[in-house]
Design a protein around this motif. Structure first.
Motif, PDB file in Angstrom:
ATOM      1  N   TYR A 178       0.644  -1.219  -0.035  1.00  0.00           N
ATOM      2  CA  TYR A 178       0.182  -0.194  -0.099  1.00  0.00           C
ATOM      3  C   TYR A 178       0.764   1.329  -0.098  1.00  0.00           C
ATOM      4  O   TYR A 178       0.404   2.307  -0.326  1.00  0.00           O
ATOM      5  CB  TYR A 178      -0.869   0.090   1.302  1.00  0.00           C
ATOM      6  N   ILE A 179       2.087   1.001   0.372  1.00  0.00           N
ATOM      7  CA  ILE A 179       2.680   2.355   0.600  1.00  0.00           C
ATOM      8  C   ILE A 179       4.090   2.452  -0.370  1.00  0.00           C
ATOM      9  O   ILE A 179       4.358   3.399  -1.091  1.00  0.00           O
ATOM     10  CB  ILE A 179       3.422   2.816   1.928  1.00  0.00           C
ATOM     11  N   LEU A 180       5.039   1.355  -0.350  1.00  0.00           N
ATOM     12  CA  LEU A 180       6.086   1.162  -1.250  1.00  0.00           C
ATOM     13  C   LEU A 180       5.845   1.260  -2.661  1.00  0.00           C
ATOM     14  O   LEU A 180       6.439   1.465  -3.264  1.00  0.00           O
ATOM     15  CB  LEU A 180       6.876  -0.148  -0.617  1.00  0.00           C
ATOM     16  N   ALA A 181       4.876   0.144  -2.738  1.00  0.00           N
ATOM     17  CA  ALA A 181       4.429  -0.220  -4.277  1.00  0.00           C
ATOM     18  C   ALA A 181       3.933   0.958  -5.278  1.00  0.00           C
ATOM     19  O   ALA A 181       4.716   1.235  -6.201  1.00  0.00           O
ATOM     20  CB  ALA A 181       3.361  -1.300  -4.544  1.00  0.00           C
ATOM     21  N   PRO A 182       3.226   2.041  -4.744  1.00  0.00           N
ATOM     22  CA  PRO A 182       2.734   3.194  -5.433  1.00  0.00           C
ATOM     23  C   PRO A 182       4.183   3.930  -5.517  1.00  0.00           C
ATOM     24  O   PRO A 182       4.389   4.847  -6.770  1.00  0.00           O
ATOM     25  CB  PRO A 182       1.789   3.735  -4.670  1.00  0.00           C
ATOM     26  N   PHE A 183       4.879   3.957  -4.345  1.00  0.00           N
ATOM     27  CA  PHE A 183       6.100   4.737  -4.404  1.00  0.00           C
ATOM     28  C   PHE A 183       7.210   4.589  -5.621  1.00  0.00           C
ATOM     29  O   PHE A 183       7.758   5.428  -6.237  1.00  0.00           O
ATOM     30  CB  PHE A 183       6.742   5.144  -3.175  1.00  0.00           C
ATOM     31  N   ALA A 185       6.525   2.694  -8.215  1.00  0.00           N
ATOM     32  CA  ALA A 185       5.947   2.487  -9.436  1.00  0.00           C
ATOM     33  C   ALA A 185       6.541   3.178 -10.882  1.00  0.00           C
ATOM     34  O   ALA A 185       6.633   2.560 -11.684  1.00  0.00           O
ATOM     35  CB  ALA A 185       4.421   2.834  -9.554  1.00  0.00           C
ATOM     36  N   PRO A 186       6.625   4.409 -10.681  1.00  0.00           N
ATOM     37  CA  PRO A 186       7.265   5.193 -11.862  1.00  0.00           C
ATOM     38  C   PRO A 186       8.758   4.563 -12.196  1.00  0.00           C
ATOM     39  O   PRO A 186       9.064   4.504 -13.286  1.00  0.00           O
ATOM     40  CB  PRO A 186       7.699   6.577 -11.147  1.00  0.00           C
ATOM     41  N   PHE A 187       9.613   4.347 -10.935  1.00  0.00           N
ATOM     42  CA  PHE A 187      10.965   3.485 -11.420  1.00  0.00           C
ATOM     43  C   PHE A 187      10.553   2.122 -11.858  1.00  0.00           C
ATOM     44  O   PHE A 187      11.343   1.810 -12.782  1.00  0.00           O
ATOM     45  CB  PHE A 187      11.727   3.320 -10.030  1.00  0.00           C
ATOM     46  N   ALA A 188       9.688   1.384 -11.413  1.00  0.00           N
ATOM     47  CA  ALA A 188       9.534  -0.046 -12.003  1.00  0.00           C
ATOM     48  C   ALA A 188       8.968   0.417 -13.559  1.00  0.00           C
ATOM     49  O   ALA A 188       9.547  -0.579 -14.367  1.00  0.00           O
ATOM     50  CB  ALA A 188       8.350  -0.779 -11.197  1.00  0.00           C
ATOM     51  N   GLU A 189       8.092   1.043 -13.695  1.00  0.00           N
ATOM     52  CA  GLU A 189       7.607   1.298 -15.364  1.00  0.00           C
ATOM     53  C   GLU A 189       8.903   1.679 -16.105  1.00  0.00           C
ATOM     54  O   GLU A 189       8.891   1.447 -17.211  1.00  0.00           O
ATOM     55  CB  GLU A 189       6.751   2.201 -15.064  1.00  0.00           C
ATOM     56  N   TRP A 190       9.839   2.525 -15.606  1.00  0.00           N
ATOM     57  CA  TRP A 190      10.953   3.171 -16.104  1.00  0.00           C
ATOM     58  C   TRP A 190      11.898   1.949 -16.516  1.00  0.00           C
ATOM     59  O   TRP A 190      12.136   1.529 -17.804  1.00  0.00           O
ATOM     60  CB  TRP A 190      11.619   4.113 -15.552  1.00  0.00           C
ATOM     61  N   GLY A 210       0.405  -1.990 -10.674  1.00  0.00           N
ATOM     62  CA  GLY A 210      -0.292  -2.484  -9.371  1.00  0.00           C
ATOM     63  C   GLY A 210       0.684  -2.884  -8.110  1.00  0.00           C
ATOM     64  O   GLY A 210       0.191  -2.897  -7.235  1.00  0.00           O
ATOM     65  N   GLY A 211       2.069  -3.190  -8.379  1.00  0.00           N
ATOM     66  CA  GLY A 211       3.084  -3.330  -7.338  1.00  0.00           C
ATOM     67  C   GLY A 211       2.912  -4.593  -6.605  1.00  0.00           C
ATOM     68  O   GLY A 211       3.848  -4.946  -6.144  1.00  0.00           O
ATOM     69  N   GLY A 212       1.699  -5.732  -7.154  1.00  0.00           N
ATOM     70  CA  GLY A 212       1.860  -6.978  -6.716  1.00  0.00           C
ATOM     71  C   GLY A 212       2.734  -7.736  -7.549  1.00  0.00           C
ATOM     72  O   GLY A 212       2.218  -9.176  -8.141  1.00  0.00           O
ATOM     73  N   THR A 213       4.064  -7.563  -7.482  1.00  0.00           N
ATOM     74  CA  THR A 213       5.081  -8.305  -8.288  1.00  0.00           C
ATOM     75  C   THR A 213       6.200  -8.794  -7.385  1.00  0.00           C
ATOM     76  O   THR A 213       6.510  -8.187  -6.340  1.00  0.00           O
ATOM     77  CB  THR A 213       5.584  -7.217  -9.432  1.00  0.00           C
ATOM     78  N   VAL A 214       7.170  -9.508  -8.106  1.00  0.00           N
ATOM     79  CA  VAL A 214       8.235 -10.021  -7.373  1.00  0.00           C
ATOM     80  C   VAL A 214       9.018  -8.806  -7.080  1.00  0.00           C
ATOM     81  O   VAL A 214      10.111  -9.046  -6.200  1.00  0.00           O
ATOM     82  CB  VAL A 214       8.889 -11.154  -8.343  1.00  0.00           C
ATOM     83  N   PHE A 215       9.206  -7.756  -7.961  1.00  0.00           N
ATOM     84  CA  PHE A 215      10.231  -6.846  -7.692  1.00  0.00           C
ATOM     85  C   PHE A 215       9.700  -6.246  -6.433  1.00  0.00           C
ATOM     86  O   PHE A 215      10.768  -5.940  -5.564  1.00  0.00           O
ATOM     87  CB  PHE A 215       9.929  -5.821  -8.850  1.00  0.00           C
ATOM     88  N   THR A 216       8.485  -6.038  -6.026  1.00  0.00           N
ATOM     89  CA  THR A 216       8.025  -5.303  -4.899  1.00  0.00           C
ATOM     90  C   THR A 216       8.256  -6.276  -3.872  1.00  0.00           C
ATOM     91  O   THR A 216       8.830  -5.615  -2.597  1.00  0.00           O
ATOM     92  CB  THR A 216       6.770  -4.925  -4.720  1.00  0.00           C
TER      93      THR A 216
END
Length: 360
Positions: A178-183, A185-190, A210-216
């Motif tokens: 709820y906090i880290l994933a949205p924060f 998200a821009p870096f993950a999309e890049w 969405g943030g529900g990934t192995v990366f998060t």
């Protein structure tokens, strides 16, 4: 005149003679040394109580060691016995299949198909990614606390890092999704758009935003691993002999060269052991990973931007389905057996690497 009356200087036994010398007294040894000397000269004088205590302590220490070994062996044997029925009834490749059809109706209809390849993929991806993130950061923090930070800063900062280990897993999971994933998200999309040609950053089966990934999940696991690696590495670096550091400084080495040439070689095995211990924590982490990956469904693709279940999160997520069904339980126990073996392999590799570094 001959001294025939015993009054000669230095040769009289008369205590009133002012010229008499006091009789020599034997040197008094410390109690420990005197007891050791008596035991060497007179082995039979050793107390029976002390010998009995040594034997009792020796038996207790050996018994405790054998009990731990027997306990681990019993757990392994129990897992094997309970997993065999499901593996025998399985109609798919247990190690390399990604199917999971293990309901009671599948067992009744002889259509059981399940494999652990998908679980292994998510577990390995998240854990190794977390280890790659956490290890250099944790070692850097430990070096700063031991070598650079003043005492009034290193102690409170070290206590704060150690407190991370006391945070419940569910808190990490909720914070991550709820906090880290949205924060991030821009870096993950890049990463996904710029480095998508590399398989680790390619588009997965879930939305990157969405943030529900192995990366998060890997980042959250790295934060959970930090206190373990930092604490052990900090203690190992503190044990570096001061003589080695002083010798390096006397030869004109800089602060960093002293750390690189003395502290790191001396504590290398300890740092490897700390990293593997933290990896074991990541392999078995359940709640935090389950919360983050709960809305994602992984595919057979080695990308950080996809979901899936790890061994632990799969068992925890489906625990309500196999309660009361012996056959279904057997399938999940088989998955747990693979995780059990995986942790043993990781620890064996860590011991061999650490032992090789020490012997080298």
């Amino acid at each position: 005149m001959d001294d025939t009356t015993g009054t000669g200087r230095g040769h009289t036994d008369n205590p009133y003679d002012p010229g008499a010398q006091p009789p020599e007294t034997p040197t008094q040894l410390p109690p420990e040394e005197e007891r050791e000397l008596d035991e060497q000269l007179h082995p039979g004088l050793r107390s029976h109580r002390g010998a009995t205590g040594d034997r009792v302590f020796s038996y207790l220490a050996r018994g405790t060691g054998f009990f731990v070994i027997a306990l681990i062996a019993g757990i392994g044997i129990s897992l094997i016995v309970d997993a065999v029925p499901a593996i025998a009834a399985n109609n798919a490749n247990f190690l390399f299949s990604s199917e999971w059809q293990v309901s009671q109706s599948n067992f009744d209809g002889n259509s059981v198909r399940f494999g652990v390849w998908e679980l292994f993929r998510a577990t390995a991806l998240s854990s190794v990614f977390a280890l790659a993130l956490a290890t250099p950061i944790a070692i850097g923090i430990a070096v700063f606390l031991v070598e650079y930070a003043p005492r009034q800063i290193s102690r409170p900062l070290g206590a704060v890092i150690d407190l991370l280990a006391a945070v419940p897993s569910i808190i990490f999971g909720l914070w991550g999704i709820y906090i880290l994933a949205p924060f991030i998200a821009p870096f993950a999309e890049w990463l996904n758009s710029s480095l998508g040609w590399f398989f680790l950053f390619s588009s997965g089966s879930t939305s990157v935003a969405g943030g529900g990934t192995v990366f998060t999940a890997g980042i959250v696991l790295a934060i959970m691993m930090l206190p373990i690696i930092t604490s052990i590495t900090r203690e190992v670096l503190r044990q570096t002999p001061s003589g080695q550091k002083e010798a390096a400084l006397a030869l004109g080495a800089t602060k960093w060269e002293v750390i690189r040439m003395t502290s790191f070689p001396y504590g290398r095995s300890g740092m490897i052991a700390a990293s593997m211990l933290a990896l074991g924590r990541a392999l078995g982490e359940t709640i935090a990973v389950m919360i983050i990956l709960s809305s994602a469904v992984g595919r057979l693709k080695w990308s950080l931007f996809e979901g899936g279940d790890t061994f632990a999160s799969k068992i925890a997520r489906d625990v309500g389905e196999f309660v009361g069904s012996r056959d279904t339980q057997s399938a999940y126990i088989a998955a747990g057996l693979v995780l059990f073996i995986l942790t043993f392999v990781v620890n064996a590799i860590a011991r061999s690497v650490a032992g090789g570094k020490v012997n080298g």
